[in-house]
Design an enzyme around this catalytic site. Structure first.
Site, PDB file in Angstrom:
ATOM      1  N   LYS A 180       0.838  -1.207   0.000  1.00 34.62           N
ATOM      2  CA  LYS A 180       0.000   0.000   0.000  1.00 34.62           C
ATOM      3  C   LYS A 180       0.870   1.254   0.000  1.00 34.62           C
ATOM      4  O   LYS A 180       0.559   2.244  -0.681  1.00 34.62           O
ATOM      5  CB  LYS A 180      -0.924   0.000   1.223  1.00 34.62           C
ATOM      6  CG  LYS A 180      -1.845   1.221   1.305  1.00 34.62           C
ATOM      7  CD  LYS A 180      -2.771   1.344   0.095  1.00 34.62           C
ATOM      8  CE  LYS A 180      -3.634   2.596   0.140  1.00 34.62           C
ATOM      9  NZ  LYS A 180      -4.711   2.523   1.137  1.00 34.62           N
ATOM     10  N   LYS A 248      -0.866  11.707   5.288  1.00 32.23           N
ATOM     11  CA  LYS A 248      -0.549  10.741   6.347  1.00 32.23           C
ATOM     12  C   LYS A 248       0.149   9.518   5.759  1.00 32.23           C
ATOM     13  O   LYS A 248       1.159   9.035   6.294  1.00 32.23           O
ATOM     14  CB  LYS A 248      -1.839  10.346   7.059  1.00 32.23           C
ATOM     15  CG  LYS A 248      -1.669   9.321   8.182  1.00 32.23           C
ATOM     16  CD  LYS A 248      -1.860   7.880   7.745  1.00 32.23           C
ATOM     17  CE  LYS A 248      -3.284   7.603   7.303  1.00 32.23           C
ATOM     18  NZ  LYS A 248      -3.454   6.154   6.979  1.00 32.23           N
TER      19      LYS A 248
END
Length: 298
Positions: A180, A248
């Site tokens: 990811k 983030k």
């Protein structure tokens, strides 16, 4: 071809994290007859799914004691660590054999730590971050990047197939989160490239829309150029994935790279573009907005 039947020994399932991604994923499970129990700190989030057939639980502890498989879909690494490892959390209340599937995007090294602590308590922790955005969650077409024991991932495959179209076990615990991080890095750097390309076209007096049209037929074509390139042309920043969340995630990329002794200069350019976008008030716009801020003077 129909998906394999979900084994009764995996039911019922539980879900924590009922936001923009989690709620439609719960609905997809309910739609095919999977019983889902839900819990949220804000009661109204859980109550919104009652009409779809979800069963609300009054506490995290009661949810954990009720279900066989528990899905998490929360914002950041501390959220997952708190849910899993805090006193009164999942590990403290779980029966041996509980499978926890974490769809959140978190730090890969911390995912490995959580998996180790869970395993010591007889709990299986699978990292399963997703790509595909809100539309993919609604349509059940998400890509799942999986890290954890192969046998356990195979066992819950019929459940995962209810929410995702592409399922890939990347490796052991943490490997899904590494994948990811790579996904977010590639998407971010591609957006920077598109932003620069459109700026180059404009500066030369050429229509960026026509440039995009030409590029769609060549090697530069990509889903990012197709979807987000059009978003940029349309000034459409209604969020499917918010800029502050991409920021983030890029922090996770940077921290992971640093821990491995890597200097990823491209990642830093993405982080800088996102930082400028956030400074200009775009935290809750779609992360495509970063392409507007890839050149500092703009």
């Amino acid at each position: 071809m129909a998906s394999p039947k979900v084994s009764d020994d995996l039911l019922p399932v539980g879900y924590v994290g009922l936001g923009i991604m989690g709620a439609p994923m719960v609905r997809n499970l309910l739609r095919v007859g999977v019983p889902v129990h839900v819990w949220a700190r804000r009661l109204e989030q859980a109550q919104r799914l009652v009409g779809d057939g979800a069963v609300p639980e009054e506490s995290l502890a009661s949810l954990v004691r009720t279900v066989r498989v528990l899905f998490l879909n929360v914002s950041d690494t501390p959220d997952v660590e708190g849910l899993m490892l805090d006193e009164g959390g999942i590990v403290a209340n779980a029966r041996s054999g509980l499978i926890v599937v974490d769809h959140s995007t978190i730090d890969p090294m911390r995912a490995r730590h959580i998996a180790e602590k869970a395993r010591e308590a007889g709990v299986i922790f699978i990292d399963a971050p997703v790509s595909g955005g809100e539309r993919g969650a609604i349509e059940g077409t998400l890509t799942l990047m999986l890290g954890g024991p192969e046998a356990d991932i195979d066992r819950i495959g019929p459940l995962l197939e209810r929410v995702g179209r592409t399922l890939t076990r990347v490796g052991d615990s943490g490997a899904g989160q590494i994948a990811k991080a790579c996904n977010q890095l590639i998407v971010g750097e591609t957006l920077v490239a598109i932003g620069e390309a459109f700026a180059l076209a404009e500066a030369a007096g050429v229509d960026p829309a026509r440039v995009r049209e030409a590029l769609l037929g060549g090697l530069a074509n990509s889903k990012v150029l197709q979807m987000h390139g059009q978003r940029l042309l349309d000034d459409d920043f209604v969020p499917g994935f918010m800029a502050h969340l991409h920021a983030k995630d890029m922090g996770i990329v940077a921290n992971t790279a640093a821990s491995l002794g890597l200097d990823l200069s491209g990642a830093e350019r993405v982080r800088a573009a996102l930082a400028r976008a956030l400074e200009h008030g775009h935290a809750y716009d779609d992360s495509t907005i970063l392409a507007r801020y890839c050149i500092p003077e703009r």
